[in-house]
Design a protein around this motif. Structure first.
Motif, PDB file in Angstrom:
ATOM      1  N   ASP A  34      -4.761   6.174  -3.754  1.00 21.73           N
ATOM      2  CA  ASP A  34      -5.172   6.208  -2.349  1.00 21.73           C
ATOM      3  C   ASP A  34      -3.947   6.053  -1.453  1.00 21.73           C
ATOM      4  O   ASP A  34      -3.158   5.131  -1.626  1.00 21.73           O
ATOM      5  CB  ASP A  34      -6.157   5.077  -2.036  1.00 21.73           C
ATOM      6  CG  ASP A  34      -7.541   5.370  -2.590  1.00 21.73           C
ATOM      7  OD1 ASP A  34      -8.016   6.505  -2.408  1.00 21.73           O
ATOM      8  OD2 ASP A  34      -8.132   4.461  -3.208  1.00 21.73           O
ATOM      9  N   SER A  91      -8.690  11.403   7.177  1.00 18.45           N
ATOM     10  CA  SER A  91      -8.070  10.100   6.918  1.00 18.45           C
ATOM     11  C   SER A  91      -6.792   9.833   7.707  1.00 18.45           C
ATOM     12  O   SER A  91      -6.327   8.700   7.766  1.00 18.45           O
ATOM     13  CB  SER A  91      -7.738   9.967   5.429  1.00 18.45           C
ATOM     14  OG  SER A  91      -8.903  10.087   4.668  1.00 18.45           O
ATOM     15  N   LYS A 123       0.842  -1.197   0.000  1.00 12.00           N
ATOM     16  CA  LYS A 123       0.000   0.000   0.000  1.00 12.00           C
ATOM     17  C   LYS A 123       0.879   1.250   0.000  1.00 12.00           C
ATOM     18  O   LYS A 123       2.017   1.222   0.437  1.00 12.00           O
ATOM     19  CB  LYS A 123      -0.905   0.014   1.238  1.00 12.00           C
ATOM     20  CG  LYS A 123      -1.868  -1.164   1.292  1.00 12.00           C
ATOM     21  CD  LYS A 123      -2.702  -1.128   2.547  1.00 12.00           C
ATOM     22  CE  LYS A 123      -3.805  -2.133   2.533  1.00 12.00           C
ATOM     23  NZ  LYS A 123      -3.428  -3.482   2.798  1.00 12.00           N
ATOM     24  N   LYS A 161      -5.211  11.648  -4.781  1.00  7.38           N
ATOM     25  CA  LYS A 161      -6.495  10.963  -4.977  1.00  7.38           C
ATOM     26  C   LYS A 161      -7.271  11.571  -6.148  1.00  7.38           C
ATOM     27  O   LYS A 161      -7.706  10.860  -7.055  1.00  7.38           O
ATOM     28  CB  LYS A 161      -7.327  11.042  -3.675  1.00  7.38           C
ATOM     29  CG  LYS A 161      -8.722  10.503  -3.796  1.00  7.38           C
ATOM     30  CD  LYS A 161      -8.719   9.011  -3.948  1.00  7.38           C
ATOM     31  CE  LYS A 161     -10.139   8.470  -3.938  1.00  7.38           C
ATOM     32  NZ  LYS A 161     -10.173   7.088  -4.337  1.00  7.38           N
TER      33      LYS A 161
END
Length: 126
Positions: free
Chosen positions: A71, A99, A35, A65
């Motif tokens: 992401d 976030s 990620k 984004k």
């Protein structure tokens, strides 16, 4: 030609870690593999640099984004384990971007992750 071309080896930055987010859930380097992660070391009592960097982190996340469809998992690891509580970290980070996750750990865990990522920390003057 005598151009300068030297190899100095690789800079080892990073390493395995396991910390707790403000909800009490384990966040580990193992769970983050594969990620995109934006990692920041800071503390909620930081008067100048941290707020500026948190705003920049939010802008970078939104740009990546919206413009590129990427992401990012944004993490702030507190280096002030004596004063930063989960509630305080949540409240602080909510001012910058919904976030951003705050991560906490024991003195040993924070020392280990700081050493792995070449982050220097010391206790300020009270």
């Amino acid at each position: 030609s005598s151009g300068i071309n030297a190899e100095y080896g690789e800079l080892a930055v990073g390493g395995p870690f396991e910390l707790i987010n403000t909800k009490g859930q384990i966040v580990s380097s193992e769970k983050l593999k594969g990620k995109w992660v934006l990692l920041y070391f800071g503390f909620t009592y930081c008067p100048d640099i941290c707020p500026e960097q948190m705003e920049m982190m939010g802008e970078v996340m939104d740009t990546l984004k919206n413009k590129y469809g990427i992401d990012i998992i944004p993490l702030m690891i507190t280096i002030d384990i004596e004063r930063d509580t989960p509630e305080q970290l949540d409240e602080y980070l909510a001012d910058y971007h919904p976030s951003i996750q705050g991560l906490l750990g024991s003195e040993e865990q924070i020392d280990n992750v700081c050493n792995a990522f070449r982050c220097y920390r010391s206790k300020g003057q009270a």
